[in-house]
Design a protein around this motif. Structure first.
Motif, mmCIF file in Angstrom:
data_model
loop_
_atom_site.group_PDB
_atom_site.id
_atom_site.type_symbol
_atom_site.label_atom_id
_atom_site.label_comp_id
_atom_site.label_asym_id
_atom_site.label_seq_id
_atom_site.Cartn_x
_atom_site.Cartn_y
_atom_site.Cartn_z
ATOM 1 N N GLY A 75 0.665 -1.334 -0.009
ATOM 2 C CA GLY A 75 0.070 0.452 -0.186
ATOM 3 C C GLY A 75 0.940 1.388 -0.128
ATOM 4 N N VAL A 76 2.280 1.099 0.666
ATOM 5 C CA VAL A 76 2.741 2.354 0.851
ATOM 6 C C VAL A 76 3.710 2.771 -0.647
ATOM 7 C CG1 VAL A 76 5.165 3.669 1.047
ATOM 8 C CG2 VAL A 76 3.190 2.303 3.779
ATOM 9 N N ALA A 77 4.192 1.834 -1.311
ATOM 10 C CA ALA A 77 4.922 1.469 -2.448
ATOM 11 C C ALA A 77 3.819 2.213 -3.599
ATOM 12 C CB ALA A 77 5.131 0.117 -2.762
ATOM 13 N N LEU A 78 2.241 1.370 -3.365
ATOM 14 C CA LEU A 78 1.644 1.832 -4.471
ATOM 15 C C LEU A 78 0.841 3.692 -4.335
ATOM 16 C CD1 LEU A 78 -1.776 -0.690 -4.208
ATOM 17 C CD2 LEU A 78 -0.171 -0.026 -6.591
ATOM 18 N N ALA A 79 0.720 3.730 -2.787
ATOM 19 C CA ALA A 79 0.316 5.801 -2.613
ATOM 20 C C ALA A 79 1.867 5.969 -2.748
ATOM 21 C CB ALA A 79 0.139 5.535 -1.314
ATOM 22 N N TYR A 80 3.193 5.957 -2.564
ATOM 23 C CA TYR A 80 4.472 6.782 -2.699
ATOM 24 C C TYR A 80 4.285 7.055 -4.640
ATOM 25 C CZ TYR A 80 6.248 6.467 1.703
ATOM 26 O OH TYR A 80 6.428 7.301 3.419
ATOM 27 N N SER A 81 3.660 6.250 -5.066
ATOM 28 C CA SER A 81 3.752 5.771 -6.970
ATOM 29 C C SER A 81 3.337 7.075 -7.324
ATOM 30 C CB SER A 81 3.998 4.353 -7.511
ATOM 31 O OG SER A 81 2.975 4.216 -7.047
ATOM 32 N N ALA A 100 -2.192 13.546 0.925
ATOM 33 C CA ALA A 100 -2.862 12.553 1.123
ATOM 34 C C ALA A 100 -2.481 11.444 1.079
ATOM 35 C CB ALA A 100 -3.420 12.754 0.174
ATOM 36 N N ALA A 101 -1.039 10.890 0.568
ATOM 37 C CA ALA A 101 -0.860 9.247 0.563
ATOM 38 C C ALA A 101 -0.321 8.807 1.496
ATOM 39 C CB ALA A 101 0.766 8.890 0.238
ATOM 40 N N GLN A 102 -1.278 9.161 2.722
ATOM 41 C CA GLN A 102 -0.624 8.669 4.266
ATOM 42 C C GLN A 102 -2.871 7.646 4.273
ATOM 43 O OE1 GLN A 102 -1.603 10.798 8.198
ATOM 44 N NE2 GLN A 102 -1.580 12.849 6.403
ATOM 45 N N VAL A 103 -3.779 8.694 3.425
ATOM 46 C CA VAL A 103 -4.789 8.091 4.028
ATOM 47 C C VAL A 103 -4.608 6.048 2.954
ATOM 48 C CG1 VAL A 103 -7.689 8.216 2.806
ATOM 49 C CG2 VAL A 103 -5.904 10.120 3.766
ATOM 50 N N ALA A 104 -3.564 6.401 1.976
ATOM 51 C CA ALA A 104 -4.090 4.789 0.975
ATOM 52 C C ALA A 104 -3.825 3.991 1.829
ATOM 53 C CB ALA A 104 -2.627 4.993 0.151
ATOM 54 N N PHE A 105 -3.199 4.161 3.276
ATOM 55 C CA PHE A 105 -2.192 2.416 3.323
ATOM 56 C C PHE A 105 -2.829 2.594 5.695
ATOM 57 C CE2 PHE A 105 1.319 5.949 2.590
ATOM 58 C CZ PHE A 105 1.582 6.309 4.085
ATOM 59 N N ARG A 106 -2.384 3.771 5.461
ATOM 60 C CA ARG A 106 -3.561 3.777 7.572
ATOM 61 C C ARG A 106 -3.920 3.464 7.973
ATOM 62 N NH1 ARG A 106 -2.418 9.380 10.582
ATOM 63 N NH2 ARG A 106 -2.083 8.042 12.504
ATOM 64 N N PHE A 107 -4.928 2.845 9.402
ATOM 65 C CA PHE A 107 -5.734 2.510 9.478
ATOM 66 C C PHE A 107 -6.542 2.173 10.961
ATOM 67 C CE2 PHE A 107 -2.078 0.195 10.957
ATOM 68 C CZ PHE A 107 -1.862 -0.085 11.926
ATOM 69 N N ASN A 108 -7.790 2.799 11.013
ATOM 70 C CA ASN A 108 -8.692 3.149 11.732
ATOM 71 C C ASN A 108 -8.589 1.927 13.020
ATOM 72 O OD1 ASN A 108 -10.442 3.182 13.746
ATOM 73 N ND2 ASN A 108 -10.968 5.264 12.234
ATOM 74 N N SER A 109 -7.624 1.806 13.899
ATOM 75 C CA SER A 109 -7.768 1.406 15.284
ATOM 76 C C SER A 109 -8.649 0.860 15.920
ATOM 77 C CB SER A 109 -6.281 1.415 16.658
ATOM 78 O OG SER A 109 -5.045 1.432 15.298
ATOM 79 N N PHE A 110 -9.791 1.669 15.686
ATOM 80 C CA PHE A 110 -11.098 1.896 16.309
ATOM 81 C C PHE A 110 -11.768 0.662 16.464
ATOM 82 C CE2 PHE A 110 -9.672 6.108 17.797
ATOM 83 C CZ PHE A 110 -8.863 6.129 19.009
ATOM 84 N N ILE A 111 -12.185 0.474 15.025
ATOM 85 C CA ILE A 111 -12.798 -0.009 13.969
ATOM 86 C C ILE A 111 -12.772 -1.167 14.240
ATOM 87 C CG2 ILE A 111 -14.232 0.173 12.712
ATOM 88 C CD1 ILE A 111 -13.930 3.193 11.102
ATOM 89 N N VAL A 112 -11.207 -1.675 13.535
ATOM 90 C CA VAL A 112 -11.350 -3.161 13.039
ATOM 91 C C VAL A 112 -10.674 -3.953 14.835
ATOM 92 C CG1 VAL A 112 -8.713 -2.555 13.405
ATOM 93 C CG2 VAL A 112 -9.136 -4.515 12.179
ATOM 94 N N LEU A 113 -10.585 -2.815 15.848
ATOM 95 C CA LEU A 113 -10.497 -3.396 17.035
ATOM 96 C C LEU A 113 -12.062 -3.774 17.514
ATOM 97 C CD1 LEU A 113 -7.580 -1.457 18.965
ATOM 98 C CD2 LEU A 113 -8.210 -3.990 18.775
#
Length: 301
Positions: A75-81, A100-113
């Motif tokens: 995800g990081v590689a795709l966002a950076y590219s 905006a790149a961080q939106v592609a690979f960061r995750f919402n810990s609250f929801i997934v937990l």
């Protein structure tokens, strides 16, 4: 029960937070301190408790962690590219991309937990806690790198003070040493963890902003497609390649199909970038998370 029904309670809490923040006296001035309370105290307690209460099978967790890290790096590689793609790069603003790149690979810990225990019980919550602990430093470094302006050392100090990293590190150390939370303290710790999930989800809703969603449409579509389409597909490929079991696969798919982190806009603003635009992306990602989690957990899983 369908996955849409499984997700409904959590997204109803997000909607509740949004409505309470927008249409009652409990506005952003109330919810900003709540976010701080969840991030710096309640959520770290939940992570610590999830890690220490059951022995960790390092061999069993290795495959899941490898798949999670591999998917995150993709995800990081795709966002950076994106700025370097010949058909896309000239049409996007480089400064907006850095934020905006961080939106592609960061995750919402609250929801997934909030989902983890329902998907995999206590073992699923434990595996997710370990996965979050490994990936939080990775995504934080990847998020700040495009926006960095000579502040790497300060950011390194900030990473070392990150409450999620501290909670994970101390939890892992206690687990490996065989330490456990005393029985008389477990009820109180459990209630703190439960409070972190409910308040965290409502705080995510309270932070939603719809103001600048029309800004940078091509860039917006690109980072959101990576977050909500590419990441679940890559996670599915890793799960098959590494032959993860049912619980591990469910945890991985939830981790990679969830919406982006609500703190993305805070980081963008703190580093002098267009925080309002990133807040719009976070809002749209939160809405899209219903579809991408249903896709990841229902269709792919």
């Amino acid at each position: 029960m369908t996955y849409a029904q499984l997700l409904a309670p959590d997204f109803l809490l997000i909607l509740c937070g949004y409505l309470v923040c927008r249409y009652t006296p409990l506005n952003r001035s109330v919810w900003q301190p709540v976010e701080g309370l969840v991030y710096y105290l309640l959520f770290p307690v939940l992570l610590f408790q999830s890690i220490v209460k059951s022995p960790i099978d390092v061999g069993e967790a290795a495959g899941l962690v490898g798949a999670g890290v591999g998917t995150t790096l993709c995800g990081v590689a795709l966002a950076y590219s994106l700025p370097h793609l010949p058909w896309l790069g000239p049409r996007i603003d480089r400064r907006d991309h850095a934020a905006a790149a961080q939106v592609a690979f960061r995750f919402n810990s609250f929801i997934v937990l909030a989902l983890a225990e329902r998907l995999g019980g206590a073992p699923g919550l434990l595996m997710l806690a370990v996965l979050i602990g490994v990936c939080v430093p990775l995504v934080n470094v990847a998020a700040v790198w495009p926006m960095a302006r000579g502040g790497e050392l300060g950011f390194a100090r900030e990473l070392l003070r990150n409450p999620l990293i501290i909670a994970t590190a101390t939890g892992l150390a206690a687990n490996l040493l065989g330490l456990r939370i005393p029985a008389w303290l477990e009820p109180a710790v459990g209630r703190i963890g439960a409070a972190s999930l409910a308040l965290g989800l409502m705080a995510a809703g309270a932070g939603m902003q719809f103001g600048l969603l029309a800004h940078g449409k091509l860039l917006s579509a690109s980072v959101l497609c990576i977050r909500h389409v590419a990441m679940p597909l890559i996670a599915w490929a890793f799960a098959r390649a590494l032959r993860l079991d049912g619980v591990q696969t469910s945890v991985l798919m939830a981790f990679c199909g969830v919406s982006t982190a609500s703190s993305c806009y805070v980081l963008a603003t703190r580093m002098g970038h267009n925080g309002a635009y990133v807040a719009g992306l976070v809002t749209l990602s939160t809405v899209l998370g219903v579809a991408s989690l249903t896709f990841a957990l229902g269709v792919l899983r």
